[in-house]
Design a protein around this motif. Structure first.
Motif, mmCIF file in Angstrom:
data_model
loop_
_atom_site.group_PDB
_atom_site.id
_atom_site.type_symbol
_atom_site.label_atom_id
_atom_site.label_comp_id
_atom_site.label_asym_id
_atom_site.label_seq_id
_atom_site.Cartn_x
_atom_site.Cartn_y
_atom_site.Cartn_z
ATOM 1 N N ASP A 91 0.848 -1.193 0.000
ATOM 2 C CA ASP A 91 0.000 0.000 0.000
ATOM 3 C C ASP A 91 0.884 1.243 0.000
ATOM 4 O O ASP A 91 1.857 1.323 0.760
ATOM 5 C CB ASP A 91 -0.888 0.033 1.251
ATOM 6 C CG ASP A 91 -1.930 -1.080 1.275
ATOM 7 O OD1 ASP A 91 -1.991 -1.882 0.328
ATOM 8 O OD2 ASP A 91 -2.683 -1.143 2.266
ATOM 9 N N TYR A 92 0.528 2.198 -0.864
ATOM 10 C CA TYR A 92 1.236 3.473 -0.899
ATOM 11 C C TYR A 92 0.302 4.538 -1.448
ATOM 12 O O TYR A 92 -0.750 4.231 -2.000
ATOM 13 C CB TYR A 92 2.534 3.361 -1.714
ATOM 14 C CG TYR A 92 2.375 3.522 -3.202
ATOM 15 C CD1 TYR A 92 2.839 4.660 -3.849
ATOM 16 C CD2 TYR A 92 1.779 2.536 -3.981
ATOM 17 C CE1 TYR A 92 2.695 4.813 -5.222
ATOM 18 C CE2 TYR A 92 1.636 2.682 -5.349
ATOM 19 C CZ TYR A 92 2.100 3.820 -5.963
ATOM 20 O OH TYR A 92 1.957 3.972 -7.319
ATOM 21 N N ASP A 93 0.702 5.788 -1.301
ATOM 22 C CA ASP A 93 -0.107 6.902 -1.782
ATOM 23 C C ASP A 93 0.201 7.136 -3.261
ATOM 24 O O ASP A 93 1.251 7.677 -3.601
ATOM 25 C CB ASP A 93 0.197 8.154 -0.969
ATOM 26 C CG ASP A 93 -0.700 9.325 -1.349
ATOM 27 O OD1 ASP A 93 -1.443 9.222 -2.351
ATOM 28 O OD2 ASP A 93 -0.652 10.342 -0.638
ATOM 29 N N ALA A 94 -0.696 6.702 -4.119
ATOM 30 C CA ALA A 94 -0.487 6.788 -5.567
ATOM 31 C C ALA A 94 -1.167 7.997 -6.203
ATOM 32 O O ALA A 94 -1.143 8.137 -7.429
ATOM 33 C CB ALA A 94 -0.995 5.509 -6.231
ATOM 34 N N LEU A 95 -1.747 8.888 -5.411
ATOM 35 C CA LEU A 95 -2.522 9.993 -5.994
ATOM 36 C C LEU A 95 -1.693 10.921 -6.866
ATOM 37 O O LEU A 95 -2.149 11.335 -7.939
ATOM 38 C CB LEU A 95 -3.225 10.796 -4.903
ATOM 39 C CG LEU A 95 -4.544 10.208 -4.413
ATOM 40 C CD1 LEU A 95 -5.156 11.110 -3.354
ATOM 41 C CD2 LEU A 95 -5.518 9.990 -5.557
ATOM 42 N N ALA A 96 -0.491 11.272 -6.438
ATOM 43 C CA ALA A 96 0.338 12.169 -7.252
ATOM 44 C C ALA A 96 0.638 11.540 -8.607
ATOM 45 O O ALA A 96 0.553 12.202 -9.641
ATOM 46 C CB ALA A 96 1.626 12.521 -6.519
ATOM 47 N N ALA A 97 0.959 10.266 -8.603
ATOM 48 C CA ALA A 97 1.233 9.562 -9.858
ATOM 49 C C ALA A 97 -0.030 9.490 -10.712
ATOM 50 O O ALA A 97 0.008 9.729 -11.921
ATOM 51 C CB ALA A 97 1.762 8.160 -9.575
ATOM 52 N N ALA A 98 -1.156 9.192 -10.080
ATOM 53 C CA ALA A 98 -2.409 9.011 -10.814
ATOM 54 C C ALA A 98 -2.922 10.320 -11.402
ATOM 55 O O ALA A 98 -3.343 10.369 -12.560
ATOM 56 C CB ALA A 98 -3.467 8.403 -9.892
ATOM 57 N N GLY A 117 -1.264 13.153 -12.028
ATOM 58 C CA GLY A 117 -0.376 13.794 -13.007
ATOM 59 C C GLY A 117 0.119 12.857 -14.086
ATOM 60 O O GLY A 117 0.802 13.297 -15.001
ATOM 61 N N ASP A 118 -0.195 11.554 -13.959
ATOM 62 C CA ASP A 118 0.316 10.548 -14.889
ATOM 63 C C ASP A 118 1.841 10.635 -14.954
ATOM 64 O O ASP A 118 2.443 10.626 -16.024
ATOM 65 C CB ASP A 118 -0.314 10.721 -16.273
ATOM 66 C CG ASP A 118 -0.278 9.441 -17.096
ATOM 67 O OD1 ASP A 118 -0.102 8.345 -16.506
ATOM 68 O OD2 ASP A 118 -0.413 9.526 -18.324
ATOM 69 N N VAL A 119 2.464 10.739 -13.747
ATOM 70 C CA VAL A 119 3.896 10.963 -13.626
ATOM 71 C C VAL A 119 4.575 9.670 -13.161
ATOM 72 O O VAL A 119 4.362 9.214 -12.037
ATOM 73 C CB VAL A 119 4.189 12.104 -12.611
ATOM 74 C CG1 VAL A 119 5.685 12.315 -12.446
ATOM 75 C CG2 VAL A 119 3.490 13.379 -13.036
ATOM 76 N N ALA A 144 5.265 7.188 -9.164
ATOM 77 C CA ALA A 144 4.701 5.855 -8.931
ATOM 78 C C ALA A 144 5.716 4.952 -8.244
ATOM 79 O O ALA A 144 6.929 5.110 -8.418
ATOM 80 C CB ALA A 144 4.263 5.238 -10.252
ATOM 81 N N LEU A 145 5.223 4.011 -7.486
ATOM 82 C CA LEU A 145 6.076 3.006 -6.860
ATOM 83 C C LEU A 145 6.469 1.999 -7.938
ATOM 84 O O LEU A 145 5.614 1.481 -8.661
ATOM 85 C CB LEU A 145 5.324 2.307 -5.730
ATOM 86 C CG LEU A 145 6.127 1.287 -4.935
ATOM 87 C CD1 LEU A 145 7.236 1.968 -4.140
ATOM 88 C CD2 LEU A 145 5.216 0.516 -3.992
ATOM 89 N N ASP A 146 7.740 1.722 -8.038
ATOM 90 C CA ASP A 146 8.245 0.823 -9.079
ATOM 91 C C ASP A 146 8.150 -0.624 -8.604
ATOM 92 O O ASP A 146 9.099 -1.180 -8.063
ATOM 93 C CB ASP A 146 9.677 1.201 -9.437
ATOM 94 C CG ASP A 146 10.211 0.448 -10.634
ATOM 95 O OD1 ASP A 146 9.554 -0.513 -11.098
ATOM 96 O OD2 ASP A 146 11.304 0.815 -11.110
#
Length: 125
Positions: free
Chosen positions: A43-50, A52-54, A58-60
């Motif tokens: 579990d991690y906070d994926a909102l910034a990745a989601a 901005g599509d950045v 994202a967690l690799d």
């Protein structure tokens, strides 16, 4: 977004990662590799990745999975507990991870059972 909407952490699952390693302490287990089946929850906070599509946000999970594969295949373990704990610590070394759950199955460890598994978890304060 406002209006009282809460967004829980995102969850990555890796399911049924099938690997071979030396695990166990009897003579036969020390001589030949055995199958293990690994299941992960991260579990991690994926909102910034989601939002901005950045990619860099994202967690690799591919890198984490490669680390797990290398650790399992390149080492020997007397206990399932040691193997599972090592994997939890490996995942939690990634600072973006807020919660990790690792389950490792050892198929055919008992005569009349499909497998024996052990699960461990960790989470950040």
């Amino acid at each position: 977004m406002s209006g009282g909407i809460q967004r829980p952490l995102s969850r990555i699952r890796v399911k049924d990662l099938r690997l071979r390693t030396f695990i166990g302490f009897n003579d036969e287990e020390q001589r030949k590799r055995q199958d293990v089946v690994v299941n992960l929850r991260i579990d991690y906070d994926a909102l910034a990745a989601a939002r901005g599509d950045v990619v860099d946000e994202a967690l690799d999970y591919k890198t984490i999975t490669k680390q797990i594969i290398a650790h399992i295949e390149d080492n020997r373990f007397l206990l399932l507990e040691k193997l599972v704990n090592d994997l939890v610590e490996l995942i939690m070394a990634h600072t973006a991870v807020q919660y990790a759950e690792v389950e490792v199955d050892k198929p055919h460890a008992l005569r009349f059972a499909d497998s024996v598994s052990l699960t461990m978890t960790a989470q950040r304060d």
